[in-house]
Motif scaffolding. Sequence first.
Motif, short mmCIF file in Angstrom:
data_model
loop_
_atom_site.label_atom_id
_atom_site.label_comp_id
_atom_site.label_asym_id
_atom_site.label_seq_id
_atom_site.Cartn_x
_atom_site.Cartn_y
_atom_site.Cartn_z
N CYS A 68 0.80 -1.06 -0.11
CA CYS A 68 -0.01 0.05 -0.08
C CYS A 68 1.01 1.25 0.02
O CYS A 68 1.89 1.24 0.68
CB CYS A 68 -0.97 -0.35 1.41
SG CYS A 68 -1.82 1.41 1.44
N SER A 124 -7.48 -3.80 -2.78
CA SER A 124 -7.57 -3.04 -1.60
C SER A 124 -6.44 -3.61 -0.58
O SER A 124 -5.84 -4.60 -0.53
CB SER A 124 -8.78 -3.67 -0.97
OG SER A 124 -9.28 -3.35 0.34
N ALA A 140 -7.89 -1.56 4.73
CA ALA A 140 -9.26 -1.10 4.27
C ALA A 140 -10.18 -2.10 4.41
O ALA A 140 -10.60 -2.60 3.35
CB ALA A 140 -8.71 -0.35 2.98
N LYS A 200 -14.21 -3.09 4.88
CA LYS A 200 -15.46 -2.89 4.82
C LYS A 200 -16.51 -3.70 5.06
O LYS A 200 -16.33 -4.87 4.86
CB LYS A 200 -16.01 -2.25 3.26
CG LYS A 200 -15.10 -0.93 2.86
CD LYS A 200 -15.64 -0.55 1.41
CE LYS A 200 -15.87 0.91 1.47
NZ LYS A 200 -16.27 1.36 0.34
N PHE A 248 -16.64 1.62 5.45
CA PHE A 248 -15.46 1.18 6.22
C PHE A 248 -15.71 0.71 7.70
O PHE A 248 -16.46 1.53 8.56
CB PHE A 248 -14.23 2.17 6.26
CG PHE A 248 -13.65 2.49 4.77
CD1 PHE A 248 -12.67 1.52 4.50
CD2 PHE A 248 -14.18 3.57 3.90
CE1 PHE A 248 -12.06 1.65 3.19
CE2 PHE A 248 -13.51 3.60 2.86
CZ PHE A 248 -12.33 2.48 2.39
N SER A 280 -10.94 -0.28 10.67
CA SER A 280 -9.81 0.22 9.40
C SER A 280 -8.92 1.28 9.61
O SER A 280 -9.40 2.29 10.14
CB SER A 280 -10.83 0.62 8.17
OG SER A 280 -11.56 -0.47 7.80
N THR A 281 -7.71 1.02 9.18
CA THR A 281 -6.48 1.96 9.58
C THR A 281 -6.23 2.53 8.27
O THR A 281 -5.10 3.22 8.08
CB THR A 281 -5.51 1.44 10.38
OG1 THR A 281 -5.16 0.33 9.48
CG2 THR A 281 -6.03 1.02 11.69
N CYS A 282 -6.89 2.13 7.14
CA CYS A 282 -6.30 2.75 5.91
C CYS A 282 -7.62 2.73 4.82
O CYS A 282 -8.60 1.93 5.05
CB CYS A 282 -5.16 1.97 5.16
SG CYS A 282 -4.52 2.54 3.64
N ARG A 283 -7.58 3.60 3.71
CA ARG A 283 -8.86 3.65 2.98
C ARG A 283 -8.35 3.32 1.63
O ARG A 283 -9.14 3.64 0.72
CB ARG A 283 -9.51 4.87 2.93
CG ARG A 283 -10.11 5.04 4.31
CD ARG A 283 -10.94 6.28 4.63
NE ARG A 283 -11.53 6.30 5.89
CZ ARG A 283 -12.78 6.30 6.20
NH1 ARG A 283 -13.51 6.36 5.13
NH2 ARG A 283 -13.35 6.33 7.12
N ARG A 309 -8.57 1.57 -1.77
CA ARG A 309 -9.22 0.48 -2.78
C ARG A 309 -9.23 1.29 -3.97
O ARG A 309 -9.52 2.56 -4.14
CB ARG A 309 -10.66 0.63 -1.91
CG ARG A 309 -10.58 -0.11 -0.54
CD ARG A 309 -12.00 -0.08 0.02
NE ARG A 309 -12.88 -1.04 -0.79
CZ ARG A 309 -13.05 -2.45 -0.41
NH1 ARG A 309 -12.28 -2.62 0.36
NH2 ARG A 309 -13.84 -3.07 -0.98
N LYS A 337 -5.39 9.28 -2.02
CA LYS A 337 -5.96 9.05 -0.68
C LYS A 337 -7.33 8.79 -0.81
O LYS A 337 -7.92 7.72 -0.20
CB LYS A 337 -5.45 9.97 0.48
CG LYS A 337 -4.01 9.53 1.01
CD LYS A 337 -3.87 10.26 1.96
CE LYS A 337 -2.69 9.74 2.62
NZ LYS A 337 -2.38 9.44 4.12
N GLU A 338 -7.94 9.64 -1.21
CA GLU A 338 -9.46 9.58 -1.19
C GLU A 338 -10.04 8.81 -2.33
O GLU A 338 -11.24 8.13 -1.86
CB GLU A 338 -10.17 11.16 -1.28
CG GLU A 338 -11.60 11.29 -1.24
CD GLU A 338 -11.89 12.56 -1.11
OE1 GLU A 338 -13.25 12.82 -1.01
OE2 GLU A 338 -11.27 13.61 -1.09
#
Length: 118
Positions: free
Chosen positions: A6, A29, A33, A35, A45, A49-52, A54, A103-104
């Motif tokens: 990641c 993913s 992350a 979900k 999420f 979850s510590t990361c997003r 995907r 990131k988003e």
Amino acid sequence: MILGKCPYCNANVISKKITARGKNIKVYSCENAKKQYDESEIYVFTSDSTCRFRVYSNTFLKWNKKSFSELEMKKLLKDGQTIVRLHGKKGSSEYFKYVIPHKEYGVSILWEEEIETL
């Protein structure tokens, strides 16, 4: 299948097959992350979850690219960027653009960067 690390938390990015809106697609993913469906049936999420990070394989459908492949994702994770071939609305014109992690949104197209036709 593990595709690489990641870009944000250095955990493994894995590939999974899922069905979304009746279509079989892949989602790439970060292992961090996670979900799940909440009580209102919305896919969100989880609290742990510590990361997003995907990316869905059909993320470039708007530009007539049917799938963002595992090979393209591996290159993105390894090099921090990859080149994708996109197509005009009618599918007649084609052009190449760099894609980088975001990131988003998972990935972002660098529209301002020009790439010579491959």
